[in-house]
Design an enzyme around this catalytic site. Structure first.
Site, PDB file in Angstrom:
ATOM      1  N   MET A 280       0.907  -1.477  -0.014  1.00 37.83           N
ATOM      2  CA  MET A 280      -0.128   0.412  -0.239  1.00 37.83           C
ATOM      3  C   MET A 280       1.055   1.323  -0.025  1.00 37.83           C
ATOM      4  O   MET A 280       2.550   1.416   1.016  1.00 37.83           O
ATOM      5  CB  MET A 280      -1.009  -0.185   1.466  1.00 37.83           C
TER       6      MET A 280
ATOM      7  N   CYS B 270      -2.753  -1.449  -9.925  1.00 33.27           N
ATOM      8  CA  CYS B 270      -3.346   0.493  -9.250  1.00 33.27           C
ATOM      9  C   CYS B 270      -4.047   0.962 -10.327  1.00 33.27           C
ATOM     10  O   CYS B 270      -4.264   0.906 -10.899  1.00 33.27           O
ATOM     11  CB  CYS B 270      -1.776   0.921  -9.430  1.00 33.27           C
TER      12      CYS B 270
ATOM     13  N   HIS C  85      -7.033  -9.081  -6.581  1.00 35.82           N
ATOM     14  CA  HIS C  85      -8.294  -8.123  -6.065  1.00 35.82           C
ATOM     15  C   HIS C  85      -9.303  -8.058  -6.578  1.00 35.82           C
ATOM     16  O   HIS C  85      -9.717  -7.961  -7.868  1.00 35.82           O
ATOM     17  CB  HIS C  85      -7.723  -6.683  -6.402  1.00 35.82           C
TER      18      HIS C  85
ATOM     19  N   ASP D  59     -11.440  -6.722   1.224  1.00 38.54           N
ATOM     20  CA  ASP D  59     -12.961  -6.214   1.859  1.00 38.54           C
ATOM     21  C   ASP D  59     -12.515  -7.986   3.286  1.00 38.54           C
ATOM     22  O   ASP D  59     -13.272  -7.953   4.424  1.00 38.54           O
ATOM     23  CB  ASP D  59     -14.251  -7.218   0.793  1.00 38.54           C
TER      24      ASP D  59
ATOM     25  N   ASN E 212      -7.597 -11.053  -2.238  1.00 40.75           N
ATOM     26  CA  ASN E 212      -7.311 -10.021  -2.256  1.00 40.75           C
ATOM     27  C   ASN E 212      -9.200  -9.132  -1.947  1.00 40.75           C
ATOM     28  O   ASN E 212      -9.595  -8.613  -3.144  1.00 40.75           O
ATOM     29  CB  ASN E 212      -5.896  -9.231  -1.899  1.00 40.75           C
TER      30      ASN E 212
ATOM     31  N   GLN F 249       7.596  -4.539  -4.683  1.00 45.63           N
ATOM     32  CA  GLN F 249       7.383  -4.658  -5.386  1.00 45.63           C
ATOM     33  C   GLN F 249       7.049  -3.238  -6.947  1.00 45.63           C
ATOM     34  O   GLN F 249       7.618  -1.694  -6.823  1.00 45.63           O
ATOM     35  CB  GLN F 249       5.486  -4.462  -5.651  1.00 45.63           C
TER      36      GLN F 249
END
Length: 329
Positions: free
Chosen positions: A19, A102, A171, A206, A204, A72
């Site tokens: 993040m 992203c 995600h 929630d 990924n 990353q």
């Protein structure tokens, strides 16, 4: 035991998501101490790395206690990504990770991050070049697609596996969703259950409680779970999930003293790593979650986020148990 190449990361690993402006060494330290099995750096610009930009190079900082860890990188130019992967490898992580997820406009709309999901041949070529360039195992984090009409995550998984990646984190949102709405794990399960996919698949999106982590593990069959926003200011979530999966019991929430202890540790490392001004500034995003549930906490939070003095912030933190007692809800 789940493995990325020959790196063992646990029976059902919990990963800390990369993040921006969050997953730095100070934050990773407290997450590792509280049960994270595999962590990733903040995403690092390939252009910044090859130009030796100070902010990008600093993100290569990794520490032995963090291992195994992945660095990353992101970018839209294949040659720049190849070079950046080599630079990242020199920092000696266990893994090189590529960001194809992203959703931020300044990244995705330039063809990097989730933007590359609109050009799958380029995504495959870029990945292949990076895999060939480095000796470390390569993993990828991505999203379901650009929008609902471009969800081709199974094709993405096959293309990436074919060129040699060792794991894929997905995600459960499209780029268009950003972080809104509910994450859709059904396509993630379809990738995991595809008989042609043999690399680990991590889900990924929630996961914010032990109960949900167990439910999603059982329902979707993923090899592990990546946790992002739920860990901000609450690194205990990793051990809470592990304990619940093992025993079916919910661990007692951390005491106020424990929250203060970890927040101070985080703050001290942040100051040490970034210097006082930036260290104080970047800690501000964490206080709300460290002390979520405390009644009438707003005046103290205001002091924490407005103060430009390390000593004042630390003293404010240390006073919290005396001021509020055990008023957690």
């Amino acid at each position: 035991m789940v493995k990325i190449s020959d790196i063992e990361i646990g029976e059902f690993p919990l990963l800390l998501a990369p993040m921006e402006d969050v997953s730095d060494p100070p934050f990773r330290a407290v997450c590792k101490q509280n049960g994270a099995d595999l962590m990733y750096t903040e995403f690092i610009s390939s252009e910044g790395l090859i130009r030796h930009a100070e902010k990008s190079v600093q993100k290569l900082d990794i520490y032995d206690y963090e291992r195994p860890i992945g660095i990353q990188i992101f970018g839209d130019k294949i040659e720049s990504m190849r070079e950046a992967a080599s630079i990242a490898e020199e920092a000696d992580p266990e893994i090189i990770d590529i960001n194809y997820g992203c959703p931020v406009k300044k990244v995705a709309c330039k063809g990097a991050g989730a933007g590359i999901l609109l050009d799958l041949p380029k995504m495959q070529e870029m990945t292949a070049e990076i895999v060939k360039r480095v000796n470390k195992p390569v993993t990828v984090k991505t999203r379901l697609g650009w929008d609902d009409s471009t969800i081709k995550i199974q094709e993405v998984a096959h293309r990436l596996q074919d060129v040699g990646i060792h794991a894929l984190s997905i995600h459960g949102r499209t780029r268009k969703q950003m972080y809104k709405g509910e994450a859709n794990w059904e396509p993630i399960a379809e990738v995991k259950n595809d008989p042609g996919i043999h690399i680990p698949i991590f889900g990924n999106g929630d996961i914010d409680s032990p109960e949900k982590a167990l439910e999603y593990r059982n329902k979707y069959g993923v090899d592990g779970i990546m946790i992002g926003r739920a860990a901000i200011g609450y690194p205990w979530i990793f051990n809470e999930i592990k304990h619940y999966m093992k025993t079916g019991e919910i661990l007692e929430a951390p005491s106020l003293d424990e929250r203060v202890r970890v927040a101070v540790q985080h703050l001290d490392f942040s100051i040490e790593w970034k210097g006082e001004k930036l260290g104080l500034f970047e800690m501000r995003r964490h206080y709300t979650n460290y002390f979520r549930g405390i009644q009438n906490f707003k005046p103290t939070r205001t002091t924490l986020v407005e103060s430009e003095s390390y000593q004042e912030v630390k003293e404010t933190l240390l006073r919290i148990p005396d001021v509020y007692g055990e008023v957690m809800v």
